[in-house]
Design a protein around this motif. Structure first.
Motif, PDB file in Angstrom:
ATOM      1  N   ASP A  65      -8.190   4.983  -6.878  1.00  0.00           N
ATOM      2  CA  ASP A  65      -8.990   6.095  -6.383  1.00  0.00           C
ATOM      3  C   ASP A  65     -10.305   6.069  -7.150  1.00  0.00           C
ATOM      4  O   ASP A  65     -10.347   6.366  -8.338  1.00  0.00           O
ATOM      5  CB  ASP A  65      -8.246   7.417  -6.606  1.00  0.00           C
ATOM      6  CG  ASP A  65      -8.974   8.602  -6.012  1.00  0.00           C
ATOM      7  OD1 ASP A  65     -10.113   8.437  -5.511  1.00  0.00           O
ATOM      8  OD2 ASP A  65      -8.409   9.700  -6.046  1.00  0.00           O
ATOM      9  N   ARG A  66     -11.352   5.676  -6.475  1.00  0.00           N
ATOM     10  CA  ARG A  66     -12.663   5.522  -7.124  1.00  0.00           C
ATOM     11  C   ARG A  66     -13.144   6.837  -7.751  1.00  0.00           C
ATOM     12  O   ARG A  66     -13.815   6.830  -8.760  1.00  0.00           O
ATOM     13  CB  ARG A  66     -13.707   5.023  -6.127  1.00  0.00           C
ATOM     14  CG  ARG A  66     -13.351   3.707  -5.489  1.00  0.00           C
ATOM     15  CD  ARG A  66     -13.659   2.564  -6.427  1.00  0.00           C
ATOM     16  NE  ARG A  66     -13.321   1.314  -5.749  1.00  0.00           N
ATOM     17  CZ  ARG A  66     -12.656   0.350  -6.314  1.00  0.00           C
ATOM     18  NH1 ARG A  66     -12.260   0.436  -7.532  1.00  0.00           N
ATOM     19  NH2 ARG A  66     -12.375  -0.747  -5.636  1.00  0.00           N
ATOM     20  N   ALA A  67     -12.767   7.967  -7.173  1.00  0.00           N
ATOM     21  CA  ALA A  67     -13.187   9.265  -7.713  1.00  0.00           C
ATOM     22  C   ALA A  67     -12.601   9.490  -9.106  1.00  0.00           C
ATOM     23  O   ALA A  67     -13.250  10.086  -9.959  1.00  0.00           O
ATOM     24  CB  ALA A  67     -12.764  10.393  -6.771  1.00  0.00           C
ATOM     25  N   GLN A  68     -11.389   9.005  -9.342  1.00  0.00           N
ATOM     26  CA  GLN A  68     -10.778   9.166 -10.654  1.00  0.00           C
ATOM     27  C   GLN A  68     -11.374   8.219 -11.684  1.00  0.00           C
ATOM     28  O   GLN A  68     -11.228   8.434 -12.873  1.00  0.00           O
ATOM     29  CB  GLN A  68      -9.272   8.932 -10.557  1.00  0.00           C
ATOM     30  CG  GLN A  68      -8.552  10.010  -9.801  1.00  0.00           C
ATOM     31  CD  GLN A  68      -7.062   9.740  -9.711  1.00  0.00           C
ATOM     32  OE1 GLN A  68      -6.582   8.717 -10.148  1.00  0.00           O
ATOM     33  NE2 GLN A  68      -6.334  10.700  -9.154  1.00  0.00           N
ATOM     34  N   LYS A  69     -12.044   7.189 -11.253  1.00  0.00           N
ATOM     35  CA  LYS A  69     -12.622   6.205 -12.157  1.00  0.00           C
ATOM     36  C   LYS A  69     -13.958   6.662 -12.750  1.00  0.00           C
ATOM     37  O   LYS A  69     -14.473   6.070 -13.661  1.00  0.00           O
ATOM     38  CB  LYS A  69     -12.823   4.851 -11.446  1.00  0.00           C
ATOM     39  CG  LYS A  69     -11.546   4.169 -11.102  1.00  0.00           C
ATOM     40  CD  LYS A  69     -10.971   3.555 -12.333  1.00  0.00           C
ATOM     41  CE  LYS A  69      -9.721   2.761 -12.000  1.00  0.00           C
ATOM     42  NZ  LYS A  69      -9.161   2.127 -13.146  1.00  0.00           N
TER      43      LYS A  69
ATOM     44  N   PHE B  47      -0.504   4.512  -1.880  1.00  0.00           N
ATOM     45  CA  PHE B  47      -1.929   4.763  -1.673  1.00  0.00           C
ATOM     46  C   PHE B  47      -2.171   5.217  -0.240  1.00  0.00           C
ATOM     47  O   PHE B  47      -1.608   4.669   0.693  1.00  0.00           O
ATOM     48  CB  PHE B  47      -2.732   3.487  -1.953  1.00  0.00           C
ATOM     49  CG  PHE B  47      -4.196   3.722  -2.092  1.00  0.00           C
ATOM     50  CD1 PHE B  47      -4.741   4.086  -3.307  1.00  0.00           C
ATOM     51  CD2 PHE B  47      -5.039   3.593  -1.001  1.00  0.00           C
ATOM     52  CE1 PHE B  47      -6.098   4.312  -3.447  1.00  0.00           C
ATOM     53  CE2 PHE B  47      -6.391   3.815  -1.130  1.00  0.00           C
ATOM     54  CZ  PHE B  47      -6.927   4.179  -2.348  1.00  0.00           C
ATOM     55  N   HIS B  48      -3.012   6.225  -0.096  1.00  0.00           N
ATOM     56  CA  HIS B  48      -3.370   6.735   1.232  1.00  0.00           C
ATOM     57  C   HIS B  48      -4.859   6.500   1.460  1.00  0.00           C
ATOM     58  O   HIS B  48      -5.692   6.998   0.700  1.00  0.00           O
ATOM     59  CB  HIS B  48      -3.053   8.223   1.342  1.00  0.00           C
ATOM     60  CG  HIS B  48      -1.602   8.519   1.139  1.00  0.00           C
ATOM     61  ND1 HIS B  48      -0.648   8.267   2.087  1.00  0.00           N
ATOM     62  CD2 HIS B  48      -0.935   9.023   0.065  1.00  0.00           C
ATOM     63  CE1 HIS B  48       0.540   8.609   1.620  1.00  0.00           C
ATOM     64  NE2 HIS B  48       0.389   9.062   0.397  1.00  0.00           N
ATOM     65  N   SER B  49      -5.162   5.750   2.485  1.00  0.00           N
ATOM     66  CA  SER B  49      -6.572   5.522   2.801  1.00  0.00           C
ATOM     67  C   SER B  49      -7.143   6.778   3.454  1.00  0.00           C
ATOM     68  O   SER B  49      -6.423   7.568   4.053  1.00  0.00           O
ATOM     69  CB  SER B  49      -6.738   4.295   3.692  1.00  0.00           C
ATOM     70  OG  SER B  49      -5.883   4.367   4.790  1.00  0.00           O
ATOM     71  N   LYS B  50      -8.449   6.912   3.336  1.00  0.00           N
ATOM     72  CA  LYS B  50      -9.123   8.115   3.837  1.00  0.00           C
ATOM     73  C   LYS B  50      -9.343   8.085   5.341  1.00  0.00           C
ATOM     74  O   LYS B  50      -9.477   9.118   5.976  1.00  0.00           O
ATOM     75  CB  LYS B  50     -10.445   8.282   3.103  1.00  0.00           C
ATOM     76  CG  LYS B  50     -10.278   8.499   1.607  1.00  0.00           C
ATOM     77  CD  LYS B  50     -11.624   8.506   0.897  1.00  0.00           C
ATOM     78  CE  LYS B  50     -11.462   8.760  -0.565  1.00  0.00           C
ATOM     79  NZ  LYS B  50     -11.200   7.599  -1.362  1.00  0.00           N
TER      80      LYS B  50
ATOM     81  N   LYS C  82       0.841  -1.203   0.000  1.00  0.00           N
ATOM     82  CA  LYS C  82       0.000   0.000   0.000  1.00  0.00           C
ATOM     83  C   LYS C  82       0.870   1.245   0.000  1.00  0.00           C
ATOM     84  O   LYS C  82       0.637   2.176  -0.761  1.00  0.00           O
ATOM     85  CB  LYS C  82      -0.928   0.002   1.218  1.00  0.00           C
ATOM     86  CG  LYS C  82      -1.873   1.206   1.238  1.00  0.00           C
ATOM     87  CD  LYS C  82      -2.798   1.157   2.420  1.00  0.00           C
ATOM     88  CE  LYS C  82      -2.123   1.847   3.573  1.00  0.00           C
ATOM     89  NZ  LYS C  82      -3.008   2.197   4.674  1.00  0.00           N
TER      90      LYS C  82
ATOM     91  N   HIS D 237     -11.786   3.054   6.081  1.00  0.00           N
ATOM     92  CA  HIS D 237     -11.418   2.848   4.683  1.00  0.00           C
ATOM     93  C   HIS D 237     -10.241   1.881   4.581  1.00  0.00           C
ATOM     94  O   HIS D 237     -10.216   0.992   3.716  1.00  0.00           O
ATOM     95  CB  HIS D 237     -11.076   4.195   4.029  1.00  0.00           C
ATOM     96  CG  HIS D 237     -10.732   4.106   2.581  1.00  0.00           C
ATOM     97  ND1 HIS D 237      -9.608   4.678   2.053  1.00  0.00           N
ATOM     98  CD2 HIS D 237     -11.365   3.498   1.538  1.00  0.00           C
ATOM     99  CE1 HIS D 237      -9.551   4.439   0.753  1.00  0.00           C
ATOM    100  NE2 HIS D 237     -10.609   3.721   0.420  1.00  0.00           N
TER     101      HIS D 237
END
Length: 142
Positions: free
Chosen positions: A135-139, A66-69, A60, A73
């Protein structure tokens, strides 16, 4: 910084090797302590359980950056990471157990384990890259 194949391959290989050593050593210790029914199966399970959390945190941070929120998360990511590992663990277990059944030798069983882990790690990287550390937001398509 965008990571290239070379930037990923070396640390990923080192983490995989560390995890493999921990896994196999755990199995060897388990077999020395317990020789009863299902000793082989138990040692394989314990070996798997020792490497998973370490690999998750190393990958990770150092492979996927990757940084979890939040801690929630992070827990969800660990669960998804573990779930993806089910598929690759069957590759590892199948290789190790097949070598044991064919050769009836601990040396060959561990050899099958190393081969199975190597193949499993390769597949796991691609699953994690595509489904876990994203990153789901980028998807989202605009």
């Amino acid at each position: 910084m965008v990571k290239t194949g070379a930037n990923i391959a070396v640390p990923y290989t080192l983490f995989a090797a560390l995890s493999t050593v921990i896994n196999i050593c755990t199995q060897m210790i388990s077999i020395k302590i317990y020789k009863g029914s299902y000793a082989i199966e138990l040692s394989i399970l314990l070996g798997t359980a020792t490497g998973l959390p370490l690999r998750y945190f190393l990958e990770k941070r150092y492979i996927f950056a990757f940084h979890s929120k939040s801690i929630i998360h992070d827990g969800q990511l660990l669960m998804l990471y573990s779930f993806m590992g089910i598929f690759t663990t069957t590759i590892f277990w199948g290789g190790e157990y097949a070598f044991y059944l064919i050769h009836n030798s601990d040396t060959m069983r561990y050899t099958g384990g190393v081969i199975g882990l190597s193949i499993g790690f390769y597949v796991k990287y691609h699953l994690d890259k595509r489904f876990v550390f994203v990153d789901r937001a980028q998807k989202v398509l605009i």
